[in-house]
Design an enzyme around this catalytic site. Sequence first.
Site, PDB file in Angstrom:
ATOM      1  CE  LYS A 141       3.540  13.318  54.066  1.00 39.31           C
ATOM      2  NZ  LYS A 141       4.189  13.690  55.115  1.00 39.31           N
TER       3      LYS A 141
ATOM      4  CB  ALA B 121       5.774  20.550  55.160  1.00 40.16           C
TER       5      ALA B 121
ATOM      6  CG  ASN C 119       7.440  14.011  62.791  1.00 37.27           C
ATOM      7  OD1 ASN C 119       7.363  14.433  64.423  1.00 37.27           O
ATOM      8  ND2 ASN C 119       7.825  12.412  62.076  1.00 37.27           N
ATOM      9  CB  THR C 120       9.075  18.859  62.387  1.00 40.72           C
ATOM     10  OG1 THR C 120       9.396  18.642  61.963  1.00 40.72           O
ATOM     11  CG2 THR C 120      11.006  20.155  63.447  1.00 40.72           C
TER      12      THR C 120
END
Lengths: 256, 256, 256, 256
Positions: free
Chosen positions: C95, C182, C204-205
Amino acid sequence: MLTIADHTFSSRLFSGTGKFSHTQLMLDALIASSTELVTLAIKRIDIRQSTDNLMAPLSSLGVKLLPNTSGARNAQEAIFAAQLAREMFNTHWVKLEIHPDPKYLMPDPIETLAAAEVLVKQGFVVLPYVHADPVLCRRLEEVGCAAVMPLASPIGSNQGLLTKEFIRIIIEQANVPVIIDAGIGCPSDATAAMELGADAVLVNTAIASSAQPVIMANCFREAVITGRRAYEAGLGLVSNKANSTSPLTGFLHELC
Amino acid sequence: MLTIADHTFSSRLFSGTGKFSHTQLMLDALIASSTELVTLAIKRIDIRQSTDNLMAPLSSLGVKLLPNTSGARNAQEAIFAAQLAREMFNTHWVKLEIHPDPKYLMPDPIETLAAAEVLVKQGFVVLPYVHADPVLCRRLEEVGCAAVMPLASPIGSNQGLLTKEFIRIIIEQANVPVIIDAGIGCPSDATAAMELGADAVLVNTAIASSAQPVIMANCFREAVITGRRAYEAGLGLVSNKANSTSPLTGFLHELC
Amino acid sequence: MLTIADHTFSSRLFSGTGKFSHTQLMLDALIASSTELVTLAIKRIDIRQSTDNLMAPLSSLGVKLLPNTSGARNAQEAIFAAQLAREMFNTHWVKLEIHPDPKYLMPDPIETLAAAEVLVKQGFVVLPYVHADPVLCRRLEEVGCAAVMPLASPIGSNQGLLTKEFIRIIIEQANVPVIIDAGIGCPSDATAAMELGADAVLVNTAIASSAQPVIMANCFREAVITGRRAYEAGLGLVSNKANSTSPLTGFLHELC
Amino acid sequence: MLTIADHTFSSRLFSGTGKFSHTQLMLDALIASSTELVTLAIKRIDIRQSTDNLMAPLSSLGVKLLPNTSGARNAQEAIFAAQLAREMFNTHWVKLEIHPDPKYLMPDPIETLAAAEVLVKQGFVVLPYVHADPVLCRRLEEVGCAAVMPLASPIGSNQGLLTKEFIRIIIEQANVPVIIDAGIGCPSDATAAMELGADAVLVNTAIASSAQPVIMANCFREAVITGRRAYEAGLGLVSNKANSTSPLTGFLHELC
């Protein structure tokens, strides 16, 4: 006052010459807008004739011309167009537009940076039209562009400030003027862009496609001035709660 | 020109007297706003003294006063407040505000309609502050309200035009003036409200909470004028596609 | 089924290893997410030890590893990081993340394209993280990237699909998978991205920063599946008018 | 589990019977949705025949029926419709809908509260369809409504959660279940409503107008479950800044 390269502008509204139904209407709209910078495309006829239909009347307005490279699909074509424009319009200012895709006319970041670097070295004052990409804007600034022109939404779409959060970052980080270009659809969009801290906006379609372009041009003139003044005065904070404006008259239920 | 009941206004910006740090600043801001209609709450002191701190200076501005019933939690309290205000301010105009909840200050539709009906019969010119509820606005019009004042977002929140799609319906259906009240946070919001076809906007917090209220008041003055003119001139259509502004110079690649 | 390069995935949710409070929680969340592709950064310790804290447990999950070049500020650093990662993790997938600015971590379009071109030639399967820039995505596809990963909003911000209109264009034009990366803050954002036609999302976050990461991971699993199925089934059209769901019982007033 | 009045529901997705092209498709969609509460209008034919086309098949599904008063233009008509429905469908549950305007079908707050009060006293379990008006919702709760059903956007418009900020307030203040009704256009809207803390959503048009209603019904089933679980697990916070997910590999430039 806004300074780009060595030039100072009283007006923070930039405009264009496209999509007007006839030349006089365009001129009247430009006058009503008080713009001092007008972008225009190079047309085939210009090269052949070496005189331009628009040149004479635009010159009489006393506005600065900003030839654009609209239609260029890569750096090479854009550089060539800029050089042609320099000859024809006798200016080393250029609005750098490179859009390989004919449907959405989105700008190409790679070709734009490459062309910008060459043109700056050749003495051009380069104002690149780009996606609202904060890193690209920094890089264009680093190679010597005189300003950056991030888009609000797809060109000619009148969709307004879709890229607001990214423009906020661009403005925070920029050391050159930030001019919001493309997609500004109504005067409130222009005011909102200026309230964010943009240095100027470029409006063409929203003026030319109005039922009354001259009045609309004047509306944008005012919208840009108002947004700038509000930005400088300082906007109030946005809150998640209501906030009583009037003192609550708690005594009412004592009296009733 | 905007007409409400028997009164004609040159300015479509209405303002208020709350949250200013001192009276002179408020007066200067009101002058800079060119407003001709100013809302104010009834305060306990007003009743005792029968003279008001604000009355004299506001009178000297030549603006029309619009006492509001802020703090009223039901129709009875609001009617009483309106009657008090008529005595004190010598006007039969009233901004009807009824909000039982102290946190978000959202207006009560039931009590508002009930109070409006009574007050209209008592000869008041009633301007009710309401949620952006199209059916409620129709009903308030039917009982004789002189205008309707739907909210943009919670009062004092500066969140802007959250209720845009409902205000669009209210404007389409209304036969009385539609005045956007509460939540207008920056000049671009005011312009956007006017572009939708609102007849006026009421702004207070966004002016009073600015770092420079006088300049901000003037910005709102201009924002409202611009939005109205743009609405009258006719905005361009929003499109889902890009739309080339400049003629595409397809000849470039022939020459390069 | 989603195919990237020569690999087929049953799950369209990709995840990461950052921000979890401890390793077991991360592993439990990854299991609950049913993800089959997990991105992870190269850490200094990895190079020294040549064994990695995460490698063994991740391997036991049977997921494909996608090392990222997070922290790289230019193409050179990213290429170097990719080569390190190939040795350490024994994979030629990478990535590609290049973000020179430490505050907003926005990706650099120029360096990303340059690095992608080199890495593709070196046999890497390259998945570049980019701004939602339609032209850049086309170019990355043209140099051989296996997918593109446009951002929804600034990384880790949980602001959701701010770039919706540009992602729509990217999806329309892409011939490689489009993975939204994101800014996805809640399951409804993931569903919305998939409803637009995205091929996958990377989250993810929003999982790691939830009070209950394992449950949240499972929610995202379901959100992605649902969004994809809704996209394939075909969403109803959006209308500007109300549209009666129930047949209007006009006979009521005859009977009342 | 969701409890309304004396009834407990495993599913938080409510649905309707309108706009399906034929009855079997409707039934299949309802099964796929796992809904346990289905709203339906009273039709002229029902009264004449005293048997209903839909009754028998709906009964076989084991769902609870929620007759609505769609078409009622005032309290009197709605009360009459509710009484008719009680006879016909053998239930004292009623979805109270009063919309005098045939174009946007916006609910009438005054008539709705008046009818609700009467119907509650007559022993009905009343679920009123209303504008997203926090004060009205409180009042409906106070007169004994079993739940409130604020709208997301105009009915049948598929425009999604336009009233988000007001629904947030309603949920914060409510002591009865809050069911989001009207305007939910795609599964992500349903998930988003549940993430806000809504107790249930009612979806009809978005299912019936899909190209594949059965699959779409199942998507909404999952969307609602996911949104509820995410709400209960606790969503991460939204930030204005980027937030690195991967540890920044600052060592890269030491090695390169």
